[in-house]
Design a protein around this motif. Structure first.
Motif, PDB file in Angstrom:
ATOM      1  N   GLY A  42       1.945   6.581  -6.852  1.00  0.00           N
ATOM      2  CA  GLY A  42       0.734   7.129  -7.453  1.00  0.00           C
ATOM      3  C   GLY A  42      -0.004   6.092  -8.281  1.00  0.00           C
ATOM      4  O   GLY A  42      -0.703   6.433  -9.226  1.00  0.00           O
ATOM      5  N   ASP A  43       0.152   4.820  -7.922  1.00  0.00           N
ATOM      6  CA  ASP A  43      -0.460   3.715  -8.664  1.00  0.00           C
ATOM      7  C   ASP A  43      -1.850   3.428  -8.098  1.00  0.00           C
ATOM      8  O   ASP A  43      -2.024   2.581  -7.234  1.00  0.00           O
ATOM      9  N   TYR A  44      -2.845   4.151  -8.610  1.00  0.00           N
ATOM     10  CA  TYR A  44      -4.211   4.047  -8.097  1.00  0.00           C
ATOM     11  C   TYR A  44      -4.782   2.642  -8.272  1.00  0.00           C
ATOM     12  O   TYR A  44      -5.421   2.116  -7.368  1.00  0.00           O
ATOM     13  N   ASP A  45      -4.529   2.018  -9.414  1.00  0.00           N
ATOM     14  CA  ASP A  45      -5.065   0.673  -9.651  1.00  0.00           C
ATOM     15  C   ASP A  45      -4.528  -0.320  -8.624  1.00  0.00           C
ATOM     16  O   ASP A  45      -5.272  -1.134  -8.083  1.00  0.00           O
ATOM     17  N   ARG A  46      -3.231  -0.243  -8.347  1.00  0.00           N
ATOM     18  CA  ARG A  46      -2.634  -1.145  -7.346  1.00  0.00           C
ATOM     19  C   ARG A  46      -3.171  -0.821  -5.960  1.00  0.00           C
ATOM     20  O   ARG A  46      -3.413  -1.725  -5.159  1.00  0.00           O
ATOM     21  N   LEU A  47      -3.386   0.445  -5.676  1.00  0.00           N
ATOM     22  CA  LEU A  47      -3.921   0.850  -4.376  1.00  0.00           C
ATOM     23  C   LEU A  47      -5.311   0.261  -4.156  1.00  0.00           C
ATOM     24  O   LEU A  47      -5.619  -0.238  -3.071  1.00  0.00           O
ATOM     25  N   GLU A  88       0.839  -1.202   0.000  1.00  0.00           N
ATOM     26  CA  GLU A  88       0.000   0.000   0.000  1.00  0.00           C
ATOM     27  C   GLU A  88       0.875   1.253   0.000  1.00  0.00           C
ATOM     28  O   GLU A  88       0.644   2.187  -0.767  1.00  0.00           O
ATOM     29  N   ARG A  89       1.896   1.254   0.839  1.00  0.00           N
ATOM     30  CA  ARG A  89       2.802   2.408   0.921  1.00  0.00           C
ATOM     31  C   ARG A  89       3.493   2.628  -0.424  1.00  0.00           C
ATOM     32  O   ARG A  89       3.615   3.754  -0.899  1.00  0.00           O
ATOM     33  N   LEU A  90       3.928   1.559  -1.056  1.00  0.00           N
ATOM     34  CA  LEU A  90       4.586   1.648  -2.353  1.00  0.00           C
ATOM     35  C   LEU A  90       3.630   2.175  -3.421  1.00  0.00           C
ATOM     36  O   LEU A  90       3.997   3.028  -4.231  1.00  0.00           O
ATOM     37  N   ALA A  91       2.385   1.691  -3.390  1.00  0.00           N
ATOM     38  CA  ALA A  91       1.391   2.144  -4.370  1.00  0.00           C
ATOM     39  C   ALA A  91       1.099   3.630  -4.203  1.00  0.00           C
ATOM     40  O   ALA A  91       0.980   4.368  -5.189  1.00  0.00           O
ATOM     41  N   VAL A  92       0.996   4.084  -2.956  1.00  0.00           N
ATOM     42  CA  VAL A  92       0.755   5.512  -2.710  1.00  0.00           C
ATOM     43  C   VAL A  92       1.958   6.322  -3.173  1.00  0.00           C
ATOM     44  O   VAL A  92       1.803   7.345  -3.841  1.00  0.00           O
ATOM     45  N   SER A  93       3.159   5.855  -2.855  1.00  0.00           N
ATOM     46  CA  SER A  93       4.381   6.572  -3.253  1.00  0.00           C
ATOM     47  C   SER A  93       4.504   6.686  -4.765  1.00  0.00           C
ATOM     48  O   SER A  93       4.959   7.703  -5.277  1.00  0.00           O
TER      49      SER A  93
END
Length: 114
Positions: A33-38, A26-31
């Protein structure tokens, strides 16, 4: 009874470790900006949370890992809030430029200065 307790404890530990991995993702996805992964991580976290069953006897044995998971979750929440504030401010500034007639000087404007 002891065998059932050990199996339950092992299941709880496995779920907490899985949650810990998801919080890192989750932290990586937020960093990034990967909305789909989030969204995908959020769905996985929801499914995992539905399987959690931590009773009082188990809680004392998994307290340290549980605290780590809760701290990461809190940190990630603050990170997401910070990112949202940043993008909201950037959007407001962009809209202010657009409404204020400064569109031609915006690098986002069609035909604007690059």
């Amino acid at each position: 009874m002891k065998k059932k307790y050990v199996a339950h404890l092992a299941g709880v530990m496995e779920n907490l470790r899985a949650m810990n991995v998801l919080l890192d993702a989750e932290r990586l996805a937020v960093s990034n900006g990967d909305y789909d992964r989030l969204v995908q991580v959020a769905d996985e976290k929801t499914r995992l949370m539905e399987s959690f069953q931590i009773d009082g006897a188990i809680a004392s044995e998994v307290r340290e890992l549980l605290q780590e998971v809760l701290q990461k979750s809190t940190d990630n929440g603050m990170m997401v809030e910070s990112a949202l504030r940043f993008w909201r401010k950037a959007h407001q500034q962009l809209m202010h430029q657009y409404i204020g007639g400064e569109v031609d000087s915006s690098p986002f404007a069609v035909g604007g200065q690059q």
